[in-house]
Write a protein that holds these residues in place. Structure first.
Motif, PDB file in Angstrom:
ATOM      1  N   SER A  34     -12.684  -4.807   9.888  1.00 41.33           N
ATOM      2  CA  SER A  34     -12.349  -3.473  10.370  1.00 41.33           C
ATOM      3  C   SER A  34     -13.048  -2.421   9.516  1.00 41.33           C
ATOM      4  O   SER A  34     -13.416  -2.666   8.364  1.00 41.33           O
ATOM      5  CB  SER A  34     -10.833  -3.259  10.313  1.00 41.33           C
ATOM      6  N   TYR A  35     -13.220  -1.214  10.085  1.00 42.25           N
ATOM      7  CA  TYR A  35     -13.890  -0.140   9.368  1.00 42.25           C
ATOM      8  C   TYR A  35     -12.997   0.478   8.292  1.00 42.25           C
ATOM      9  O   TYR A  35     -13.488   1.182   7.421  1.00 42.25           O
ATOM     10  CB  TYR A  35     -14.347   0.941  10.340  1.00 42.25           C
ATOM     11  N   PHE A  36     -11.693   0.231   8.361  1.00 44.52           N
ATOM     12  CA  PHE A  36     -10.780   0.705   7.319  1.00 44.52           C
ATOM     13  C   PHE A  36      -9.772  -0.400   7.032  1.00 44.52           C
ATOM     14  O   PHE A  36      -9.099  -0.907   7.941  1.00 44.52           O
ATOM     15  CB  PHE A  36     -10.044   1.965   7.760  1.00 44.52           C
ATOM     16  N   GLY A 104      -0.365  -2.327  -7.337  1.00 42.47           N
ATOM     17  CA  GLY A 104      -1.241  -1.251  -6.904  1.00 42.47           C
ATOM     18  C   GLY A 104      -1.743  -1.472  -5.489  1.00 42.47           C
ATOM     19  O   GLY A 104      -1.136  -2.212  -4.703  1.00 42.47           O
ATOM     20  N   HIS A 105      -2.856  -0.835  -5.145  1.00 43.49           N
ATOM     21  CA  HIS A 105      -3.437  -0.941  -3.816  1.00 43.49           C
ATOM     22  C   HIS A 105      -4.962  -0.967  -3.923  1.00 43.49           C
ATOM     23  O   HIS A 105      -5.530  -0.601  -4.945  1.00 43.49           O
ATOM     24  CB  HIS A 105      -3.069   0.268  -2.943  1.00 43.49           C
ATOM     25  N   PHE A 106      -5.613  -1.377  -2.832  1.00 36.79           N
ATOM     26  CA  PHE A 106      -7.051  -1.164  -2.696  1.00 36.79           C
ATOM     27  C   PHE A 106      -7.348  -0.864  -1.244  1.00 36.79           C
ATOM     28  O   PHE A 106      -6.605  -1.255  -0.334  1.00 36.79           O
ATOM     29  CB  PHE A 106      -7.864  -2.376  -3.179  1.00 36.79           C
ATOM     30  N   CYS A 107      -8.433  -0.126  -1.016  1.00 38.70           N
ATOM     31  CA  CYS A 107      -8.855   0.146   0.351  1.00 38.70           C
ATOM     32  C   CYS A 107     -10.370   0.038   0.455  1.00 38.70           C
ATOM     33  O   CYS A 107     -11.093   0.273  -0.524  1.00 38.70           O
ATOM     34  CB  CYS A 107      -8.377   1.511   0.835  1.00 38.70           C
ATOM     35  N   LEU A 108     -10.835  -0.345   1.635  1.00 41.47           N
ATOM     36  CA  LEU A 108     -12.249  -0.440   1.970  1.00 41.47           C
ATOM     37  C   LEU A 108     -12.509   0.505   3.127  1.00 41.47           C
ATOM     38  O   LEU A 108     -11.787   0.470   4.137  1.00 41.47           O
ATOM     39  CB  LEU A 108     -12.622  -1.868   2.365  1.00 41.47           C
ATOM     40  N   ILE A 109     -13.557   1.340   3.008  1.00 39.02           N
ATOM     41  CA  ILE A 109     -13.842   2.321   4.034  1.00 39.02           C
ATOM     42  C   ILE A 109     -15.316   2.244   4.415  1.00 39.02           C
ATOM     43  O   ILE A 109     -16.197   2.467   3.574  1.00 39.02           O
ATOM     44  CB  ILE A 109     -13.520   3.762   3.573  1.00 39.02           C
ATOM     45  N   HIS A 110     -15.588   1.912   5.664  1.00 42.19           N
ATOM     46  CA  HIS A 110     -16.952   1.881   6.181  1.00 42.19           C
ATOM     47  C   HIS A 110     -17.375   3.309   6.532  1.00 42.19           C
ATOM     48  O   HIS A 110     -16.569   4.070   7.085  1.00 42.19           O
ATOM     49  CB  HIS A 110     -17.018   0.987   7.416  1.00 42.19           C
ATOM     50  N   PRO A 111     -18.618   3.715   6.257  1.00 39.40           N
ATOM     51  CA  PRO A 111     -19.042   5.074   6.611  1.00 39.40           C
ATOM     52  C   PRO A 111     -18.819   5.431   8.075  1.00 39.40           C
ATOM     53  O   PRO A 111     -18.532   6.595   8.394  1.00 39.40           O
ATOM     54  CB  PRO A 111     -20.536   5.061   6.262  1.00 39.40           C
ATOM     55  N   ARG A 157       1.193   2.842   5.118  1.00 37.37           N
ATOM     56  CA  ARG A 157       2.155   2.947   6.217  1.00 37.37           C
ATOM     57  C   ARG A 157       1.505   3.513   7.478  1.00 37.37           C
ATOM     58  O   ARG A 157       1.773   3.028   8.589  1.00 37.37           O
ATOM     59  CB  ARG A 157       3.340   3.810   5.786  1.00 37.37           C
ATOM     60  N   GLU A 158       0.667   4.516   7.313  1.00 31.51           N
ATOM     61  CA  GLU A 158       0.010   5.108   8.482  1.00 31.51           C
ATOM     62  C   GLU A 158      -0.903   4.088   9.172  1.00 31.51           C
ATOM     63  O   GLU A 158      -0.950   4.016  10.399  1.00 31.51           O
ATOM     64  CB  GLU A 158      -0.815   6.334   8.061  1.00 31.51           C
ATOM     65  N   ASP A 159      -1.636   3.308   8.369  1.00 30.14           N
ATOM     66  CA  ASP A 159      -2.554   2.330   8.942  1.00 30.14           C
ATOM     67  C   ASP A 159      -1.824   1.299   9.790  1.00 30.14           C
ATOM     68  O   ASP A 159      -2.367   0.805  10.791  1.00 30.14           O
ATOM     69  CB  ASP A 159      -3.323   1.635   7.815  1.00 30.14           C
ATOM     70  N   ARG A 160      -0.604   0.983   9.405  1.00 28.94           N
ATOM     71  CA  ARG A 160       0.165  -0.007  10.151  1.00 28.94           C
ATOM     72  C   ARG A 160       1.090   0.634  11.191  1.00 28.94           C
ATOM     73  O   ARG A 160       1.833  -0.074  11.877  1.00 28.94           O
ATOM     74  CB  ARG A 160       0.967  -0.871   9.171  1.00 28.94           C
ATOM     75  N   GLY A 161       1.039   1.940  11.301  1.00 35.45           N
ATOM     76  CA  GLY A 161       1.874   2.648  12.260  1.00 35.45           C
ATOM     77  C   GLY A 161       1.158   2.853  13.589  1.00 35.45           C
ATOM     78  O   GLY A 161       0.047   2.366  13.818  1.00 35.45           O
ATOM     79  N   TYR A 162       1.807   3.615  14.471  1.00 32.98           N
ATOM     80  CA  TYR A 162       1.292   3.792  15.826  1.00 32.98           C
ATOM     81  C   TYR A 162       1.127   5.267  16.195  1.00 32.98           C
ATOM     82  O   TYR A 162       1.001   5.598  17.377  1.00 32.98           O
ATOM     83  CB  TYR A 162       2.243   3.111  16.822  1.00 32.98           C
TER      84      TYR A 162
END
Length: 310
Positions: A34-36, A104-111, A157-162
């Motif tokens: 996924s892009y995020f 903690g957390h980590f995130c990956l973001i595609h341009p 939470r937002e990423d897993r929300g609707y």
């Protein structure tokens, strides 16, 4: 090959540098990633690995517990709680966990995730000073770390929300995260990497650049272990032993893995004919490419493409 470029080490030093290290699994992101992506390190513990460049993703990770060694390019940091790291897509990075505790957390973001409506945020990423290997890790005060952990929690939470506007909410949190980290602005002192890791970094960098088949007229530059060793001015046996004892795989296995990864990428992400992909990857003909691919994946290139694009 010039002998002057071949490293000479005492047996005891070579054994200490080359054998008493954790194995680093070389990982590429899945082709359909996924892009995020955002994960909680409590539920998604980070294992020891090394990631070549061409990941195409920016990566940010924040630690609230645990310790580990982060290497970005040829810059190494010992990380712990209340620290955040910024990784640019073009950099080779590795991680070695040094404690059982994690948080903690980590995130990956595609341009491409930003899109036209959030191009201003992408520009912030491109200009952000901490996406540089010599400035990549920031020490946070406890209250700053708590706020950043809150930004990550909201994005999770937002990423897993609707909600229809969840991407907008994620963008706002990312901007607040960059702002808070910039205000902290306390870089961790880096440590020198070992000579052995330097050779591994240069091998992986050369491996990636050699397999950038960007158009129908381009072709991979290097294919054999001896060619790679010659380019790096080291003896093939030394380089092979170094790579094998740090990653668990031989030079030949890494070259074949990278060749297979590029083949899959071209099959899924382009409309090139099979023979064009075969030529670009340096095979003597389409039959040789099909034999190699079927041996590795148990299906033909055409069937792999059909299944991946179904």
């Amino acid at each position: 090959m010039e002998n002057s470029g071949i490293p000479r080490m005492e047996l005891e030093k070579f054994a200490a540098d080359g054998y008493k290290v954790p194995l680093l699994n070389v990982e590429h992101l899945p082709l359909d990633a996924s892009y995020f992506i955002i994960e909680n390190r409590d539920e998604y513990p980070v294992k020891d690995y090394i990631s070549p460049h061409r990941r195409k993703f920016y990566k940010i990770f924040h630690m609230t517990a645990g310790t580990g060694g982060l290497t970005i390019g040829l810059h190494r940091y010992e990380m712990g709680p209340d620290e955040i790291a910024f990784l640019h897509p073009d950099e080779i990075m590795s991680w070695q966990t040094t404690s059982a505790e994690t948080g903690g957390h980590f995130c990956l973001i595609h341009p491409d995730y930003f899109g036209h409506e959030a191009d201003h945020v992408l520009q912030l990423f491109r200009q952000y000073p901490y996406f540089q290997p010599d400035k990549a890790v920031i020490r946070l005060e406890p209250e700053q770390s708590a706020r950043i952990n809150g930004f990550f929690g909201t994005m999770f939470r937002e990423d897993r929300g609707y909600h229809d506007d969840k991407k907008q909410a994620i963008m706002l949190q990312l901007q607040m995260l960059l702002l808070e980290s910039r205000r902290a602005g306390k870089n961790r002192a880096e440590m020198p990497v070992s000579e052995g890791y330097g050779h591994i970094y240069r091998f992986l960098s050369l491996l990636e650049s050699s397999f950038q088949v960007q158009n129908r007229d381009s072709m991979v530059k290097l294919k054999t272990a001896a060619e790679f060793a010659d380019q790096l001015h080291v003896h093939p046996n030394y380089l092979n032993a170094l790579i094998r004892n740090h990653t668990g795989k031989t030079l030949r296995e890494h070259i074949q893995d990278r060749l297979l990864h590029e083949a899959k990428s071209l099959l899924v992400q382009t409309d090139w004919e099979i023979n064009e992909i075969s030529n670009g990857l340096g095979f003597s003909g389409q039959a040789a490419f099909t034999t190699f691919f079927r041996k590795k994946v148990n299906v033909s290139p055409s069937l792999f493409r059909k299944n991946a694009c179904a």
